[in-house]
Design an enzyme around this catalytic site. Structure first.
Site, PDB file in Angstrom:
ATOM      1  N   GLU A  40      52.376  40.037  40.401  1.00 54.85           N
ATOM      2  CA  GLU A  40      51.375  41.095  40.192  1.00 54.85           C
ATOM      3  C   GLU A  40      50.717  41.427  41.528  1.00 54.85           C
ATOM      4  O   GLU A  40      50.730  40.612  42.464  1.00 54.85           O
ATOM      5  CB  GLU A  40      50.333  40.608  39.165  1.00 54.85           C
ATOM      6  CG  GLU A  40      49.235  41.612  38.836  1.00 54.85           C
ATOM      7  CD  GLU A  40      49.771  42.984  38.447  1.00 54.85           C
ATOM      8  OE1 GLU A  40      50.479  43.610  39.268  1.00 54.85           O
ATOM      9  OE2 GLU A  40      49.469  43.439  37.334  1.00 54.85           O
TER      10      GLU A  40
ATOM     11  N   HIS B 100      55.337  41.419  31.207  1.00 51.74           N
ATOM     12  CA  HIS B 100      55.186  40.188  30.406  1.00 51.74           C
ATOM     13  C   HIS B 100      54.280  40.425  29.184  1.00 51.74           C
ATOM     14  O   HIS B 100      53.480  41.367  29.152  1.00 51.74           O
ATOM     15  CB  HIS B 100      54.573  39.082  31.279  1.00 51.74           C
ATOM     16  CG  HIS B 100      53.225  39.444  31.808  1.00 51.74           C
ATOM     17  ND1 HIS B 100      52.078  39.376  31.059  1.00 51.74           N
ATOM     18  CD2 HIS B 100      52.842  39.952  33.005  1.00 51.74           C
ATOM     19  CE1 HIS B 100      51.049  39.780  31.762  1.00 51.74           C
ATOM     20  NE2 HIS B 100      51.488  40.156  32.959  1.00 51.74           N
TER      21      HIS B 100
ATOM     22  N   SER C 194      48.639  38.117  28.456  1.00 51.16           N
ATOM     23  CA  SER C 194      48.209  36.802  28.967  1.00 51.16           C
ATOM     24  C   SER C 194      46.823  36.481  28.395  1.00 51.16           C
ATOM     25  O   SER C 194      46.137  37.356  27.850  1.00 51.16           O
ATOM     26  CB  SER C 194      48.152  36.820  30.495  1.00 51.16           C
ATOM     27  OG  SER C 194      47.025  37.571  30.918  1.00 51.16           O
TER      28      SER C 194
ATOM     29  N   ARG D 122      53.392  33.662  33.390  1.00 48.38           N
ATOM     30  CA  ARG D 122      53.384  34.629  32.284  1.00 48.38           C
ATOM     31  C   ARG D 122      54.661  35.474  32.260  1.00 48.38           C
ATOM     32  O   ARG D 122      55.168  35.834  31.185  1.00 48.38           O
ATOM     33  CB  ARG D 122      52.119  35.504  32.311  1.00 48.38           C
ATOM     34  CG  ARG D 122      51.845  36.249  33.629  1.00 48.38           C
ATOM     35  CD  ARG D 122      50.391  36.729  33.631  1.00 48.38           C
ATOM     36  NE  ARG D 122      49.983  37.587  34.733  1.00 48.38           N
ATOM     37  CZ  ARG D 122      49.491  37.167  35.887  1.00 48.38           C
ATOM     38  NH1 ARG D 122      49.394  35.867  36.135  1.00 48.38           N
ATOM     39  NH2 ARG D 122      49.084  38.035  36.809  1.00 48.38           N
TER      40      ARG D 122
ATOM     41  N   HIS E  30      55.164  42.562  36.142  1.00 48.18           N
ATOM     42  CA  HIS E  30      53.734  42.754  35.854  1.00 48.18           C
ATOM     43  C   HIS E  30      53.360  44.237  35.851  1.00 48.18           C
ATOM     44  O   HIS E  30      54.123  45.078  36.366  1.00 48.18           O
ATOM     45  CB  HIS E  30      52.918  42.026  36.918  1.00 48.18           C
ATOM     46  CG  HIS E  30      53.235  40.565  36.981  1.00 48.18           C
ATOM     47  ND1 HIS E  30      52.478  39.604  36.355  1.00 48.18           N
ATOM     48  CD2 HIS E  30      54.270  39.907  37.565  1.00 48.18           C
ATOM     49  CE1 HIS E  30      53.022  38.410  36.560  1.00 48.18           C
ATOM     50  NE2 HIS E  30      54.113  38.564  37.296  1.00 48.18           N
ATOM     51  N   GLY E  31      52.149  44.505  35.332  1.00 51.52           N
ATOM     52  CA  GLY E  31      51.707  45.890  35.197  1.00 51.52           C
ATOM     53  C   GLY E  31      51.849  46.683  36.485  1.00 51.52           C
ATOM     54  O   GLY E  31      52.462  47.760  36.522  1.00 51.52           O
TER      55      GLY E  31
END
Ligand SMILES: O=C(O)[C@@H](COP(=O)(O)O)OP(=O)(O)O
Length: 266
Positions: free
Chosen positions: A96, A18, A21, A69, A194-195
């Site tokens: 996440e 994403h 944020s 997000r 997400h990461g």
């Protein structure tokens, strides 16, 4: 159309972390807290959509987490690529990683308190989970009582903190049992996540060792492509190919690497 090969044994999956944020901007551990995109993150989401559109990709289905997000980034991309009504599957399994007791804390202050090395272990190692989130944690109730989790995870699987390994234990079954069969059936798939949930899938696809996964940092809002064979193994040279301008990609990767010690980023 790019990503639309005649060879039906080649399968294309596009993934995106994403856009930035508000808590990425402020360098705060987010995990399962539902933080929205920063103004820069909204631009990154639009830019990701433009990049995907310019590369000619169209999709049959998209997957995302249940966190705003990622959902907003996906919606923005779908609007830009003129597929606003694409089928979207949302799952907490793509959330996440749960950052446990670190949730809501400044990454810089945490590094000052516990040391850079310890924070790097918590953030990037494969199997060291952050300390668990206890019931008196400021975000415990907000997360545990959020109605979006009414359908799962159930009490037994609701995390209180997750290492990357623990994150994989929920992302990989979803990849293998839900996304994989669609990919194999010939559908072109977009994943916005997400990461760390994406790091867990990349580790699996590229067979990255537990030690080497330390060095993988994913930039926000930069789409990347995998072309997979029928067994869902990446074709040679077809792993994690970032789309877009090379200088922008390089800068985004540098930015995310330097995030740990950075002060407020605009
Ligand atoms: O939870 C968070 O703080 C970030 C990742 O943080 P790091 O692992 O990079 O510290 O997750 P995301 O912004 O991808 O949802």
């Amino acid at each position: 159309m790019a990503g639309c090969c005649n060879d039906s044994s080649n399968h294309v999956v596009v993934m995106v972390r994403h856009g930035q944020s508000e808590w990425n901007r402020q360098n705060i551990f987010s995990g399962w807290v539902d933080i929205g995109l920063s103004p820069k993150g909204k631009h990154e989401a639009i830019a990701a959509g433009v990049t995907i559109k310019n590369s000619g990709y169209k999709f049959h289905i998209a997957y995302t987490s249940v966190l705003t997000r990622a959902e907003v980034t996906l919606d923005t991309i779908l609007n830009r690529i003129d597929q606003p009504n694409l089928e979207v599957v949302r799952s907490w399994r793509l959330n996440e990683r749960h950052y446990g007791a670190l949730t809501g804390l400044s990454k810089t202050e945490t590094a000052n308190k516990f040391g850079e090395e310890q924070v790097k272990l918590w953030r990037r190692s494969y199997d060291v989970p952050p300390p668990p989130m206890q019931e008196d944690h400021p975000y415990y109730k907000q997360i545990r009582e959020d109605p979006r989790y009414a359908e799962g995870p159930d009490d037994g699987e609701f995390p209180s903190s997750e290492s990357l390994k623990m994150t994989s234990e929920r992302t990989l079954p979803f990849w293998k049992q839900t996304i994989g069969p669609e990919v194999r059936s010939g559908k072109r798939v977009l994943i916005v996540s997400h990461g760390n949930s994406l790091r867990s899938i990349i580790k699996h696809l590229d067979r990255i060792s537990d030690a080497d996964i330390n060095n993988l940092n994913l930039p926000t809002g930069i789409p990347f492509v995998y072309t997979l064979d029928d067994k869902l193994h990446p074709l040679p040279g077809e792993s994690m190919k970032f789309l877009g301008d090379e200088a922008v990609i390089k800068k985004a990767i540098e930015d995310v690497k330097n995030q740990r010690r950075s002060t407020l980023k605009k």
